[in-house]
Design an enzyme around this catalytic site. Structure first.
Site: not given
Length: 360
Positions: A175, A179
């Site tokens: 996380g 991205y």
């Protein structure tokens, strides 16, 4: 007093020490984006880590962003990773796989039938990616439709199930590092309306739904998550990082995850970016589970951080590339090998499996 070298139980995973090998992209997957024999040896050499977080691996063909990165969506990829996990376990180690969707940090040449990358937005990232032509600018993405998101979550669920089938002790959901999941989190990127845009709760919705889906699939005690509140790798910071990541951690706290992995400062850069204050200790106080920290830790800082109770585990990245026996070197305060930066991405054994141990 607790030390860096003491064992620890994180969720369902028992570790022999608190030294973690951070996930490190090396671009050495073989045909089919499969982990090959060199990768087996690479991780086997580093099995003295309390925990190895294997390199980011795409959850689907659409999740890929760089050339020759491994996946975890095909039978061949599962079989390739099984060779890795068997070798690490035989050497006494523990290993989890980082589940990855790059979102807009990709190029059409890397995606099925030249498809556009997908993201929370249709805004192009100011970023480069690694392709067969070398480093080139990323492609313009398209914004995922709300009705596509359940399928995306199913990709994460399937990837987690495949990771366990491949013998991993668990997974780390990626996380971080701007991205896909962080592209939904940050208001600097997420410009959508509806259930996945606008408020902090809406922007955090996808991340939390993914975490919950993976935890349901393989157990919360085998599920970890990586966050990077102050990283600007391919996207600006959120307008209020403290509020955003504070909310995320508050929602994660009751889930019983194996660990939360937080990058302090700028990924691969300074731990305290000038003019960008962030209270990581406030996040730690709000989170009852195992707290793993990363970014620029020296031996002395790692020892002190554990002794002071400011973290439960410390992740080391580049030092593990050039020192397969890093745990021993830290324990004995031995000198470290010099990193060959020109051999980080792609290639063969050189700069990958040929770094010497203290024993030669």
């Amino acid at each position: 007093m607790t030390t860096l070298f003491d064992p620890i139980q994180i969720g369902d995973i028992a570790l022999s020490n608190r030294i973690v090998m951070a996930p490190l992209t090396r671009n050495r997957a073989i045909a089919g984006n499969v982990a090959g024999p060199l990768t087996v040896e690479y991780y086997r050499q580093r099995a003295s880590a309390g925990l190895i977080i294997a390199e980011a691996s795409q959850i689907s063909p659409m999740a890929q962003g760089y050339l020759d990165t491994p996946g975890i969506y095909s039978d061949e990829q599962v079989a390739g990773w099984r060779q890795v996990t068997d070798a690490v376990h035989a050497a006494g180690g523990k290993i989890v796989l980082q589940l990855w969707h790059v979102g807009r940090v990709s190029h059409v040449s890397l995606l099925p039938e030249g498809a556009a990358p997908v993201s929370s937005t249709n805004k192009k990232a100011e970023a480069m990616t690694f392709t067969s032509e070398g480093f080139i600018p990323v492609s313009t993405p398209r914004a995922l439709r709300d009705d596509e998101i359940p399928g995306l979550i199913d990709d994460y669920r399937r990837a987690a199930r495949n990771a366990i089938a491949a013998g991993f002790d668990g997974v780390e959901i990626h996380g971080a590092n701007t991205y896909l999941l962080e592209q939904f989190l940050r208001d600097s990127v997420n410009d959508r309306s509806g259930p996945y845009g606008g408020s902090i709760a809406n922007r955090a919705r996808l991340l939390l739904e993914v975490v919950q889906a993976v935890a349901e699939e393989i157990g919360a005690g085998r599920t970890g998550l990586r966050l990077s509140p102050m990283t600007t790798f391919t996207a600006p910071l959120d307008s209020d990082p403290q509020a955003l990541y504070g909310y995320v951690v508050e929602q994660l706290a009751p889930l019983g995850l194996a660990f939360l992995h937080v990058i302090e400062g700028e990924t691969g850069g300074t731990r305290a970016p000038e003019g960008k204050a962030f209270d990581y200790e406030a996040l730690h106080r709000a989170y009852p589970g195992a707290w793993l920290v990363n970014n620029g830790y020296t031996r002395d800082l790692a020892l002190q951080t554990i002794a002071d109770g400011k973290a439960d585990l410390i992740a080391f990245g580049r030092p593990f590339i050039s020192n397969p026996d890093l745990v021993r070197r830290l324990r004995e305060n031995a000198p470290l090998n010099e990193l060959r930066a020109d051999k980080l991405y792609g290639g063969g054994a050189e700069g990958y499996t040929d770094y010497p141990t203290l024993e030669g």
